[in-house]
Design an enzyme around this catalytic site. Sequence first.
Site, PDB file in Angstrom:
ATOM      1  N   ASP A   1       0.616  -1.841  -0.226  1.00 54.56           N
ATOM      2  CA  ASP A   1       0.130   0.252  -0.264  1.00 54.56           C
ATOM      3  C   ASP A   1       1.008   1.473   0.207  1.00 54.56           C
ATOM      4  OD1 ASP A   1      -1.717   1.531  -0.132  1.00 54.56           O
ATOM      5  OD2 ASP A   1      -3.466   0.841   1.576  1.00 54.56           O
TER       6      ASP A   1
HETATM    7  C1  BGC Z   1      -4.867   3.485  -0.030  1.00 54.44           C
HETATM    8  C2  BGC Z   1      -4.915   1.909  -1.183  1.00 54.44           C
HETATM    9  C3  BGC Z   1      -4.859   3.386  -2.186  1.00 54.44           C
HETATM   10  C4  BGC Z   1      -3.016   3.662  -2.495  1.00 54.44           C
HETATM   11  C5  BGC Z   1      -3.122   4.379  -3.778  1.00 54.44           C
HETATM   12  C6  BGC Z   1      -3.662   4.838  -0.661  1.00 54.44           C
HETATM   13  O1  BGC Z   1      -3.735   5.131   0.185  1.00 54.44           O
HETATM   14  O2  BGC Z   1      -5.055   2.742   1.219  1.00 54.44           O
HETATM   15  O3  BGC Z   1      -6.520   1.242  -1.250  1.00 54.44           O
HETATM   16  O4  BGC Z   1      -5.145   1.946  -3.639  1.00 54.44           O
HETATM   17  O5  BGC Z   1      -3.171   4.634  -1.445  1.00 54.44           O
HETATM   18  O6  BGC Z   1      -3.769   5.266  -4.400  1.00 54.44           O
END
Ligand code: BGC
Length: 729
Positions: free
Chosen positions: A233
Amino acid sequence: MNKDQIEGLISELTLQEKLDMVHGNELFATKGVERLGIPPFRTSDGPMGVRRDFQTDSWANIGLSYDYDSYLPSNTALAATWNRDLAYETGKILGKETRGRGKDMILAPSVNMMRTPLCGRNFEYMGEDPCLAAEMVVPLVKGIEENDVSSCVKHFALNNQETRRLDVDVEVSERALREIYLPAFEAAVKKGKAKGVMGAYNKLRGSHCCHNDYLLNQILREEWGFEGIVISDWGGVHDTEEALMNGLDMEMSVMNNFNEYFLADPLMKMIEEGKIDREIAIAKIDEKVRHILNVMNALHMLDGERYAGTYNDYQDKAALRQTARESVVLLKNDNHVLPLDAKKVKKLLLVGDNANRQQASGGGSAEIKALYEITPLMGFHMVLGGNTEIVYKPGYYNNDVGNIWANMGDSESGQADSLNQDKESTAVKEAQEEKKRARQALQEEMNEKYRKEAIEAAKDADAVIFVGGLTHDFDTEGQDRADMKLPYGQDALIASLLEVRPDTIVVLQVGSPVDMSAWSHRASTICCSWYAGMEGGYALAEVIFGKVNPSGRLPETFPITEQDCPAVVLGEFPGGASVKYGEDIFIGYRYYDTYDVKTAFPFGYGLSYTECVMSGLAVNVLEDGEQSKRVEVTFNVSNIGDRSGAEVAQIYVADKLPKVKKAAKELKAFEKVFLEAGETKQVRLELDESAFTYYDEESRCFKIDAGYYMILLAKSAEEVVEVVDVKLA
Ligand code: BGC
C-alpha cells in the site's frame, strides 16, 4: 515469452535496473528498462472505476479532460446484488477501462471484511461474510483480468478499520484469520487467478502486513501458490531488509522521493556496505523481478499483441444500470406504499441533500472523476418525464464538516497528507475544532429553515420521498465514524416528515449501516441504496416507481446501534496501538444469531414487490467413495405473486453437536433465482467439504468432524424456511 527468455532478460539486467523495477518512480508507476524493451508498470486506483490521473511526482491533478470515465457501483452495492454474473460484468468493464486508460494494474477489488459498521472504508468492501465476498470476488477478478490487465486484491490483510490504520497491530486468533478474514483473498488468488495483491498498512502480530513473512511468504506464496505481484500500500513499507526478504515485490508510496524508498537506494547501500549477504539479496531481488516480468508477460507487455481496451463505451452503461438496480434493498414496505404509480403521482416531493448530491468524487482513493453521475433527483426526472411535477427541498444542511480529505493540507487529493493524520499539532487540531463549532452553529440555523420548507411542501404532495443517509464525508478512507447516527440532523427531519406524512418513503444512500431507531418504528417504507455508480439515481427511481422489482439483499447486518456490534461487545474497536479481535469468529450475523441479539435488519435480508416461496428441501450425500463429504442440495422456488422478480436462496450449515465453539449457522451457498409470475424453478446446489470444515488451531489445518449437520434453506440469516439434517461419516 517463455520461461527461459524471462530468465535471459533477468540475467541482462543490472542491479540498478532491477531495483528501478521494484519501487515506484512515479506516484503510480515504476521505471521501465528501455534498452531491454521492459516498459514501466502503470497502476491506478481503484475499486469504483479508474481514478483520474495525477502528475507523476505530485498529487496535483493533471487537469485535462480525458480522464472522465465510468463510475462503477461500490463493492458493497455489488455484493448487495448477490449476483455473480453482475460481478463478472462489472469486472469486465473495470478491466477494459483500466486498459483503455493505459494502465497495467487496477488497485481493486477491496475485500476486507466488515468487522464493524463504523469502518470508514466499508463501502469499498463486500460485506461481513467470507462466503459471499469470496463468491463475488472471483467473477469480478476474472472479468477484470480478461483485458490484459492485472487486478490487485486489497488490503491483505485485516485492514478492518481506518483509525491508526498505518500502524495498528491486529491481534486475531489463527482460526478467525483463516475462517473469516482470509477466504475472500484466497478465492481471488486460487480461483480468480488474481495477478496482484496489495499488502495492508496495518500490522499483524507485530509485523507490518506489507512485509509480513507469515502472510506473504508462508500463506500467500507457499500455501496458496501465488506467483503474481505483491505491491505495497502507498507508504506501507517500513524496513528495507523485511521488504527484501518477506515477500513484497513492489514498493509504492505517497511521497515523491522515489530514490529514497526502502527498496531503492537504501537497499543498494545495504548491499554495497555488506550489511546483507549479496548473494541472498540478489536472489531475492531476482525473485521480485521475476514475478513482475511474469505478470508483464501474461499481460502481453513484453511481446505479442496487447488488447487496447477502451472506456466510456455507451453499451456498458446497461450493465452498470442493471447492477445499480439489483443492488437496491427494500427494507420495509408495510403498507405497500411501493411501488408508486406514476399516473397517480402528479406532484412528487423529493427531500434530502443526497437526492441532489453527486458522490463519485469522494471517499479517498476510490474517488472517481465520473463521466456523469445520475443523482436521485435527476433519475426521478428522467424516469417520470414531463407529467409529474417534482419539487425538491434539501431538508437538511450538509456543510461537509466531516470531510478529512478535503480539510487536509494543500495537496489536491489529501492523500499525501493522509499518512500524517495522527501527527497533526495541537494548534492545528484546535483551529479545526473551532471551525467545526462555527460550522455546526450554521448547520443548526440552516437545518431549521430547510426543515420548515420541506414540511410545508410535504402537505400537498401526492408522494414524499426522503433521500438521505451518509456521504463520503463519513464513508471515507482515513477515518472511521464515531457512531452509527445519521449526520446533519437527519433523524429530526425524518421524524417531522413522518409526523405530517406517515407515508414518507425513506431512502438511505449509505456505504455502511446506520442507526434508524429514532424513527424506523414510525416509517412504513424504507429502502437502502448504496454508492451505486453513475446510473444509481436512475435505477433507484425505476425501483420506486415499479419499473424494476427490487432484488437486493443486505451483505451485512444492520445492527440497531454500534453498541450492539460484536467488535465492541466482545472485542475492541478501535483499540489503540493494538486492537484485539476478541469476538473471534463471531463477526456479523455469526454473532447476532449465536448470541441472540436483536438486529434492525439481518444479513441477507431484502423485500420484493412479489412473493416467492421456497420448499421441498432435499439433501443427498454424493458418493465419493467411503469418506464422502460432498452434499447435493435441491429445493423449489416459486413466484406466487403477480409480477416477475427474484429470490436469493441462501443455504446455511449448522453443526448439531459441535466439538468446538461454532456459530449457530454459516452461509455456505446461495443462488439468485429469477422467476416470472407464477413460475417455479428447481434449484440444485452443491456443497463441498469446505462447507463443513472449521480451522483447528491445534493441528493448524481445516478439519471436519463426523456427525450430524443441519442444512438450512433461508431467505435471510433470520428467516429460515426449511431444515434438513445430514450425516457425514
Ligand atoms: C489506499 C489504497 C490505494 C493507494 C493508492 C492508499 O492510501 O489505502 O487502497 O490503492 O492509497 O492510492
